[in-house]
Design a protein around this motif. Sequence first.
Motif, PDB file in Angstrom:
ATOM      1  N   MET B   1       0.848  -1.200   0.000  1.00 35.78           N
ATOM      2  CA  MET B   1       0.000   0.000   0.000  1.00 35.78           C
ATOM      3  C   MET B   1       0.881   1.247   0.000  1.00 35.78           C
ATOM      4  N   LYS B   2       0.467   2.220  -0.798  1.00 35.97           N
ATOM      5  CA  LYS B   2       1.251   3.453  -0.846  1.00 35.97           C
ATOM      6  C   LYS B   2       0.297   4.639  -0.776  1.00 35.97           C
ATOM      7  N   LEU B   3       0.544   5.512   0.178  1.00 36.99           N
ATOM      8  CA  LEU B   3      -0.280   6.721   0.277  1.00 36.99           C
ATOM      9  C   LEU B   3       0.029   7.628  -0.903  1.00 36.99           C
ATOM     10  N   ASP B   5       0.922  10.787  -1.379  1.00 35.82           N
ATOM     11  CA  ASP B   5       2.120  11.640  -1.454  1.00 35.82           C
ATOM     12  C   ASP B   5       3.350  10.971  -0.846  1.00 35.82           C
ATOM     13  N   SER B   6       3.241   9.686  -0.560  1.00 36.27           N
ATOM     14  CA  SER B   6       4.358   9.002   0.095  1.00 36.27           C
ATOM     15  C   SER B   6       5.434   8.637  -0.919  1.00 36.27           C
ATOM     16  N   LEU B   7       6.700   8.581  -0.434  1.00 37.88           N
ATOM     17  CA  LEU B   7       7.821   8.251  -1.317  1.00 37.88           C
ATOM     18  C   LEU B   7       8.011   6.742  -1.430  1.00 37.88           C
ATOM     19  N   PHE B   8       7.572   6.008  -0.426  1.00 32.65           N
ATOM     20  CA  PHE B   8       7.740   4.562  -0.500  1.00 32.65           C
ATOM     21  C   PHE B   8       6.506   3.855   0.058  1.00 32.65           C
ATOM     22  N   THR B   9       6.419   2.559  -0.234  1.00 31.59           N
ATOM     23  CA  THR B   9       5.265   1.787   0.222  1.00 31.59           C
ATOM     24  C   THR B   9       5.443   1.405   1.686  1.00 31.59           C
ATOM     25  N   ARG B  10       4.361   0.975   2.293  1.00 28.81           N
ATOM     26  CA  ARG B  10       4.426   0.581   3.694  1.00 28.81           C
ATOM     27  C   ARG B  10       5.325  -0.648   3.844  1.00 28.81           C
ATOM     28  N   ARG B  11       5.221  -1.568   2.870  1.00 25.09           N
ATOM     29  CA  ARG B  11       6.042  -2.777   2.929  1.00 25.09           C
ATOM     30  C   ARG B  11       7.528  -2.430   2.900  1.00 25.09           C
TER      31      ARG B  11
END
Lengths: 354, 150
Positions: B1-3, B5-11
């Motif tokens: 999962m990636k928000l 504006d996030s730069l990386f995924t949660r994983r």
Amino acid sequence: MPKQSFREWLETRLGWGQIVNFLQKKEVPRHKHTLWYYTGSAILIFLVIQIITGFMLLLYYKPTLEKAYQSVTQIMTEVSYGWVIRSLHHWSATLMIAFVFIHLLSLWILKAYRPPRELTWMSGVILLFLTLAFGFTGYLLPWDELSLAATKVGTEIPSTIPLIGRWVTQLLRGGADVTGDTLTRFFGLHVSILPLSLILVLGFHLYLIQKHGMSVPLREEKQNRPLPSYPFWPNFLLRESVFWLILLGSLITLSLFLPRGLGQPADLMAPAPVGVRPEWYFLFLFQTLKLFPATILGIPGDTIAILLVMVAVGLFFFLPLLDTDPAGRKGKVITWAAVAFIVYAVVMSLWSVL
Amino acid sequence: MKLKDSLFTRRKFLNTLIGGWLTALGATIIQPVIKFIFPPYREPEEVILPAADYELPGPNSFKTFPWGSKPGILKRNDDGSLTAFVAVCTHLDCNVTYLPEQRKFYCACHDGWYDENGINIAGPPPRPLRRLDVIVEGEKIIIRRKGESA
């Protein structure tokens, strides 16, 4: 030639995909006794730590009458982290033996040795005795007062076995008495003969465990419904690794705050030090021997005691063959025998210390 | 999962966190192991020799002494003073000998030569022999690491 990845290249040559497949499909049964499955891998963790710290101690230890004590002193005082490594080796041995006992007793009570797992149990009993032999031979190596006294007593005990006793004692000691030759002999056993034997028997034991899968307790098996299970990877391994971390933390804490000391150097001519006692895992046997009178009906008490212990060991080894009716009355008696043994061992050990 | 504006995924975030933590744990275990494997450096601070055994009557006479686990050479100079060397070749650690007739130190391993002051003059040695300080105090000759004389 078609282009192939390095992974494929290796796979063609090694064929390890089968093992990976096996591990991906492996399931661990889930029930209220699942916790006891962790005790086996706890032993393995401590074994790995024993091997690594053992290799390290070997770099500085010198197994001779003149140099043994001095080289241990050098490890304790001069070598960087030497006292920590030695303390880790001691505490990891202690915890390993404790978990070997917990492992065996829990499997005894859960009756995990039921067919087709008889040989798994028997190889496990051999591993128990190899582990105790590691403890006994390693105890002598620092060559201090206590280790000498404990080894004199420990190697004298077999001499009371009828016919072959004297011969066994001489074989263990490398002569009539405990001397520098005994030290060299125990060193060879501790770092070469016992490790090789352990690896072989352990390999067999682990193979059987993978072949038959985890044993399920009788009560769960009787319910005739499919049991829930965890995939081994990653669910069970994750839970296990949390347990490993707790063990590692406990081990390091014990080693740092209760470091293993070193007594006075051994003197072959000095009287035995006051309050000499074996390591905790031999205490119940020590106390049992102390309680036997000098003679019973004209036969030396020691001989009777050692023969009784040998019979007990034999029964223990052949337990899967004796327990032919696990769910019945006989099976219950055997389960209660485990509890009786635990009570006996604890009471005897406490008695010998108090 | 990636928000959004996030730069990386949660994983990726969690993997980095666990990986970094495992690396740190590994490093704290490896560090003492490496420290343990390398034995403590054991060159002596000083060596005391009885003067009676090291009289060295004439100029250019010499005698060896143990400098820890290496040999040392104590030599009488022409002006009567004493000089001490660690008698180990600076090329590949062979022990050297002093040849008084030629006034040279000689290393047999690779034909290395030093003059009477320990300066490398021929063959492969890259540096002069190591010198030690010599202090004569009554009945004792004290030999110390260079520059550490009190």
